[in-house]
Scaffold this active site. Structure first.
Site, mmCIF file in Angstrom:
data_model
loop_
_atom_site.group_PDB
_atom_site.id
_atom_site.type_symbol
_atom_site.label_atom_id
_atom_site.label_comp_id
_atom_site.label_asym_id
_atom_site.label_seq_id
_atom_site.Cartn_x
_atom_site.Cartn_y
_atom_site.Cartn_z
ATOM 1 N N SER A 142 0.834 -1.199 0.000
ATOM 2 C CA SER A 142 0.000 0.000 0.000
ATOM 3 C C SER A 142 0.869 1.250 0.000
ATOM 4 O O SER A 142 1.871 1.323 0.719
ATOM 5 C CB SER A 142 -0.907 0.019 1.232
ATOM 6 O OG SER A 142 -1.818 -1.057 1.214
ATOM 7 N N SER A 143 0.500 2.247 -0.812
ATOM 8 C CA SER A 143 1.188 3.524 -0.880
ATOM 9 C C SER A 143 2.661 3.311 -1.232
ATOM 10 O O SER A 143 2.970 2.844 -2.328
ATOM 11 C CB SER A 143 1.004 4.281 0.440
ATOM 12 O OG SER A 143 1.408 5.620 0.319
ATOM 13 N N SER A 144 3.581 3.624 -0.329
ATOM 14 C CA SER A 144 5.003 3.364 -0.594
ATOM 15 C C SER A 144 5.230 1.895 -0.927
ATOM 16 O O SER A 144 6.076 1.561 -1.764
ATOM 17 C CB SER A 144 5.845 3.758 0.623
ATOM 18 O OG SER A 144 7.205 3.445 0.435
#
Length: 298
Positions: A142-144
């Site tokens: 998720s995200s990074s």
């Protein structure tokens, strides 16, 4: 930069769209030696009590400001591993505000000595340790962690059969940035300002593993239309990149799939690349573990 920083803080402290903690906390096993670890990553592993013969392996990558332990607690992969017998690797990045390096030449190069090298060595270790099936290795995040999932698919494509990740950017989007965290990154990428053709994105990804002529993993990409931190424009760039790499053109949209407000974006026959656009969803899209496992074929 402020908006990107707020996104990381929201995830770290449990913001509106942060990954919710699950009710049960499963024990993870710390692994101190998994081979060469040039950027001093940490690794914790979840192994179910009933391990499948030749089990699958999932590399699960946390968001900025997070840890492997936190990502384990905020997702349902461990509970699903208990019923399906796969292994989950939960690494932690202890640098640059606990963000994965998706910017340096080292990490954007096959065996370049960056974060990607350490993560690849975790997978090699796990395959040997658990007699895992090399054809059933997957990455998610998720995200990074989604940004790093894209990088892993570009730098070590031979390792992964499939990817499913949430609210990230195309592989190489942050190339040359001073860093990868909200404090250190060039904000043009997160703000959706890096617009390229599919061919340009594909060339950038393929340059990360010079001379590689093999296959690339199948991709499932999720992004929220109301994401103001890693903006929604990045979904189109990811899809352009992997559409070109996998050589599958856009086919159709399916509305309200897999749930109300989500649009499924199908490429080719839908077996190599699918995007999910989530109406009204910010940063990050909630993890859809059952859909991930279906995509992985577990």
């Amino acid at each position: 930069m402020v908006s990107f920083l707020l996104a990381a803080l929201a995830l770290a402290v449990g913001g509106v769209n942060a990954i919710p903690a699950q009710t049960a906390i499963s024990a993870l096993t710390p692994i101190n030696d998994f081979g060469s670890n040039p950027t001093k990553l940490q690794l914790q592993v979840y192994v179910p009590s009933k391990l499948a013969a030749k089990p699958a392996v999932i590399l699960a990558l946390h968001y900025c400001g997070g840890t492997g332990q936190a990502y384990s607690q905020g997702t349902k992969y461990n509970a699903l591993a208990d019923t399906k017998g796969f292994v989950v690797l939960y690494p932690s990045a202890g640098h640059d505000s606990n963000c994965w390096d998706v910017a340096s030449t080292k990490t954007l190069t096959h065996d370049g000595g960056g974060d990607s090298t350490g993560l690849a060595n975790m997978i090699k270790w796990a395959i040997t340790k658990y007699n895992a099936d090399p054809a059933k290795v997957f990455v998610t995040g998720s995200s990074s962690g989604c940004m790093m999932s894209n990088v892993m698919a570009a730098t070590y494509p031979e390792m992964f059969s499939a990817v499913s990740c949430y609210s990230g950017v195309a592989a190489g989007c942050l190339a040359g940035s001073p860093g990868s965290s909200p404090q250190s990154a060039d904000q043009a990428c997160a703000n959706g300002k890096h617009i390229k053709t599919g061919a340009e994105w594909a060339a950038q990804a393929k340059a990360m593993y010079p001379g590689y002529n093999g296959t690339y993993p199948r991709f499932l990409i999720w992004h929220g239309e109301a994401d103001n931190f890693v903006t929604y424009a990045n979904l189109a760039e990811e899809l352009k990149q992997w559409s070109a790499i996998l050589n599958v053109p856009f086919t159709k949209n399916n509305t309200n799939t897999p749930q109300s407000g989500y649009t499924q974006i199908v490429y080719g026959d839908g077996t190599k690349l699918i995007g999910y656009s989530a109406k009204g969803v910010g940063h990050t899209v909630p993890v859809h573990e059952d859909a991930d496992l279906k995509w992985f074929g577990i």
